[in-house]
Structure formats: C-alpha cells, structure tokens
Write a protein that holds these residues in place. Sequence first.
Motif, PDB file in Angstrom:
ATOM      1  N   THR A  70       7.654   7.229   2.958  1.00 55.42           N
ATOM      2  CA  THR A  70       7.620   6.092   1.715  1.00 55.42           C
ATOM      3  C   THR A  70       8.409   6.552   0.644  1.00 55.42           C
ATOM      4  OG1 THR A  70       5.542   5.326   2.890  1.00 55.42           O
ATOM      5  CG2 THR A  70       5.742   5.052   0.566  1.00 55.42           C
ATOM      6  N   LEU A  71       8.933   5.517  -0.178  1.00 55.15           N
ATOM      7  CA  LEU A  71       9.544   5.592  -1.303  1.00 55.15           C
ATOM      8  C   LEU A  71       8.751   4.616  -2.204  1.00 55.15           C
ATOM      9  CD1 LEU A  71      12.233   6.098  -3.140  1.00 55.15           C
ATOM     10  CD2 LEU A  71      13.049   4.096  -2.385  1.00 55.15           C
ATOM     11  N   GLU A  72       8.406   5.260  -3.410  1.00 52.10           N
ATOM     12  CA  GLU A  72       7.993   4.521  -4.565  1.00 52.10           C
ATOM     13  C   GLU A  72       8.937   4.453  -5.670  1.00 52.10           C
ATOM     14  OE1 GLU A  72       4.318   4.160  -7.685  1.00 52.10           O
ATOM     15  OE2 GLU A  72       4.006   5.244  -6.182  1.00 52.10           O
ATOM     16  N   VAL A  73       9.376   3.414  -6.046  1.00 51.57           N
ATOM     17  CA  VAL A  73      10.503   3.105  -6.827  1.00 51.57           C
ATOM     18  C   VAL A  73       9.598   2.696  -8.263  1.00 51.57           C
ATOM     19  CG1 VAL A  73      12.088   1.371  -7.648  1.00 51.57           C
ATOM     20  CG2 VAL A  73      11.867   1.787  -5.158  1.00 51.57           C
ATOM     21  N   GLY A  74      10.135   3.556  -9.144  1.00 52.31           N
ATOM     22  CA  GLY A  74       9.305   3.503 -10.570  1.00 52.31           C
ATOM     23  C   GLY A  74       8.163   3.975 -10.288  1.00 52.31           C
ATOM     24  N   LEU A 134       6.399  11.240   0.639  1.00 52.20           N
ATOM     25  CA  LEU A 134       6.518  10.254  -0.210  1.00 52.20           C
ATOM     26  C   LEU A 134       7.642  10.793  -1.179  1.00 52.20           C
ATOM     27  CD1 LEU A 134       5.392   7.791  -1.880  1.00 52.20           C
ATOM     28  CD2 LEU A 134       4.063   9.227  -3.375  1.00 52.20           C
ATOM     29  N   CYS A 135       8.626   9.741  -1.499  1.00 51.56           N
ATOM     30  CA  CYS A 135       9.496  10.023  -2.570  1.00 51.56           C
ATOM     31  C   CYS A 135       9.505   9.308  -3.680  1.00 51.56           C
ATOM     32  CB  CYS A 135      10.877   9.808  -1.736  1.00 51.56           C
ATOM     33  SG  CYS A 135      12.196  10.276  -3.216  1.00 51.56           S
ATOM     34  N   ALA A 147      16.288   4.618   5.274  1.00 48.83           N
ATOM     35  CA  ALA A 147      15.925   5.662   5.254  1.00 48.83           C
ATOM     36  C   ALA A 147      14.279   5.689   5.237  1.00 48.83           C
ATOM     37  CB  ALA A 147      16.360   6.401   3.954  1.00 48.83           C
ATOM     38  N   PHE A 148      13.649   4.873   4.880  1.00 47.59           N
ATOM     39  CA  PHE A 148      12.274   4.739   4.658  1.00 47.59           C
ATOM     40  C   PHE A 148      11.729   3.928   5.400  1.00 47.59           C
ATOM     41  CE2 PHE A 148      14.286   6.189   0.697  1.00 47.59           C
ATOM     42  CZ  PHE A 148      13.327   7.651   0.617  1.00 47.59           C
ATOM     43  N   ASP A 149      10.376   4.107   5.962  1.00 49.85           N
ATOM     44  CA  ASP A 149       9.375   3.198   6.793  1.00 49.85           C
ATOM     45  C   ASP A 149       8.788   2.159   5.515  1.00 49.85           C
ATOM     46  OD1 ASP A 149       9.437   4.659   9.210  1.00 49.85           O
ATOM     47  OD2 ASP A 149       8.815   6.179   8.050  1.00 49.85           O
ATOM     48  N   ALA A 150       8.513   2.612   4.632  1.00 52.52           N
ATOM     49  CA  ALA A 150       7.840   1.807   3.617  1.00 52.52           C
ATOM     50  C   ALA A 150       8.380   2.016   2.124  1.00 52.52           C
ATOM     51  CB  ALA A 150       6.513   2.002   3.620  1.00 52.52           C
ATOM     52  N   VAL A 151       8.374   0.894   1.436  1.00 49.38           N
ATOM     53  CA  VAL A 151       8.857   1.155  -0.089  1.00 49.38           C
ATOM     54  C   VAL A 151       7.870   0.188  -0.863  1.00 49.38           C
ATOM     55  CG1 VAL A 151      10.629   0.393  -1.822  1.00 49.38           C
ATOM     56  CG2 VAL A 151      11.604   0.834   0.735  1.00 49.38           C
ATOM     57  N   VAL A 152       7.463   1.045  -1.934  1.00 47.98           N
ATOM     58  CA  VAL A 152       6.490   0.469  -2.895  1.00 47.98           C
ATOM     59  C   VAL A 152       6.946   0.212  -4.296  1.00 47.98           C
ATOM     60  CG1 VAL A 152       4.349   1.206  -4.169  1.00 47.98           C
ATOM     61  CG2 VAL A 152       4.756   1.585  -1.524  1.00 47.98           C
ATOM     62  N   ARG A 212       8.138  -2.027   5.745  1.00 45.87           N
ATOM     63  CA  ARG A 212       7.449  -2.920   4.961  1.00 45.87           C
ATOM     64  C   ARG A 212       7.692  -2.723   3.518  1.00 45.87           C
ATOM     65  NH1 ARG A 212       6.664  -6.431   8.429  1.00 45.87           N
ATOM     66  NH2 ARG A 212       4.726  -7.061   9.474  1.00 45.87           N
ATOM     67  N   VAL A 213       7.787  -3.510   2.622  1.00 45.66           N
ATOM     68  CA  VAL A 213       7.979  -3.409   0.964  1.00 45.66           C
ATOM     69  C   VAL A 213       6.400  -3.930   0.647  1.00 45.66           C
ATOM     70  CG1 VAL A 213       9.095  -4.302  -0.893  1.00 45.66           C
ATOM     71  CG2 VAL A 213      10.333  -3.537   0.921  1.00 45.66           C
ATOM     72  N   TYR A 214       6.016  -3.145  -0.224  1.00 44.47           N
ATOM     73  CA  TYR A 214       4.604  -3.387  -0.818  1.00 44.47           C
ATOM     74  C   TYR A 214       4.917  -3.422  -2.441  1.00 44.47           C
ATOM     75  CZ  TYR A 214       3.206  -1.931   3.527  1.00 44.47           C
ATOM     76  OH  TYR A 214       2.949  -1.623   5.338  1.00 44.47           O
TER      77      TYR A 214
END
Length: 194
Positions: free
Chosen positions: A36-40, A56-57, A96-101, A128-130
């Motif tokens: 998972t990637l968390e942007v911001g 998590l990145c 690159a990611f399964d999920a982006v948040v 999925r993007v959350y």
Amino acid sequence: MGRLFHAVYDPVMAPLDRVGLARLRREVLRAARGRTLEVGIGTGRNLPYYAGLKSLCGLDPAMEVLKKARKRRPAGAFPVQFLLGRGEAMPFQDAAFDAVVATLVLCTVQDPALVLREMSRVLKPGGRVYLIEHVRWPHGLGAWTQDRLAPLWGHLFAGCRLNQDTRQLLLDSPLHLVHEESHWKGLLFHWIAH
C-alpha cells in the motif's frame, strides 16, 4: 507558512478525529490490502487504522512531518517506509501497489488531476484507491461561505482549496469510481476507485 501549518496540523485534526473522522479513517483504511502507498502521509494520523497490509510506503513532500509520522509507526505490524516526494511525480514504477490511499490531501497538492493520474499509474490492475476528502458543499449557503473563506483558509492551511470540486476531478481522472459515501451533510466524502 508550511512550518506553521505542520506545527498546528495535529491539534487542528484532533477534534475532527473525535467527532467522527477517526471512525471514518478506521472504516475506510481497514479495507486496504497488500503493498500500500499513502500519498501525503503527513504526520501519520492514519497509521493506527491499517490492518492486513503486506507493507506501507508513506510519501510526503515535507521532511518535518515525515519525522512525526515515523514516531507513529506501528510496532511490528507491517514494514513501513517513509519517502520524501510529491504526488505529482511519484518515484515508483507502473503498477507497483495493490492499494493507494490519500486522506485530506487532494485539496492541498499543486495539481490534483496529475496526482490522480499518478495514483492510477502506480496502481496494479485490480487494485483499489481509497480517498477521504472534503468537497465544495452542495448547499447554497455552505458553498457561498466556503467561497468567501477560501482565500484566508488557503493562506492558513498550506494552500488547502476549501471549495474544490474534488469529486469532479476524480470523475475526470483515469480512475473508475466504484463506491461513494457522503459524510457530514455532504462536506466530506470517501471514495473507492480502481
């Protein structure tokens, strides 16, 4: 201005978390899975609400908030990596990611449409993007008030566009909306897209 905002961010968010934002974070983020990637990622306020991640990145353009986020890293739950970077130019390969948040982020980035395109680019097929974001209020008086407050609000809160039509930005992006839920009388939304 950025340093002042970063210094007051947690005290400003704490009452919002108490009146329901923390519950919403938990509800939305528990669905994220895999890499998972968390942007911001900011000060890491979402970190306690993740479950079932492979890793998590956390990406953020401000080093001072990444230092705060590191202190919130969950002990032993899953590996967490913190990276300095902007959502408009994510330093990752395609798919690159399964999920982006992203939570309360699209209102402050310089180019939210580009950030949404980047999210789509780094998301694996089937991922999925959350998103949790505030929007321009659909009610006349509320929208009028947001429009009047927007210049001062942006100055005080690191460029946050209080009256941005984030929903339309999402609909115009390469992402496909699969779930939408309104909160706080239409001021706050959470979306799931792929």
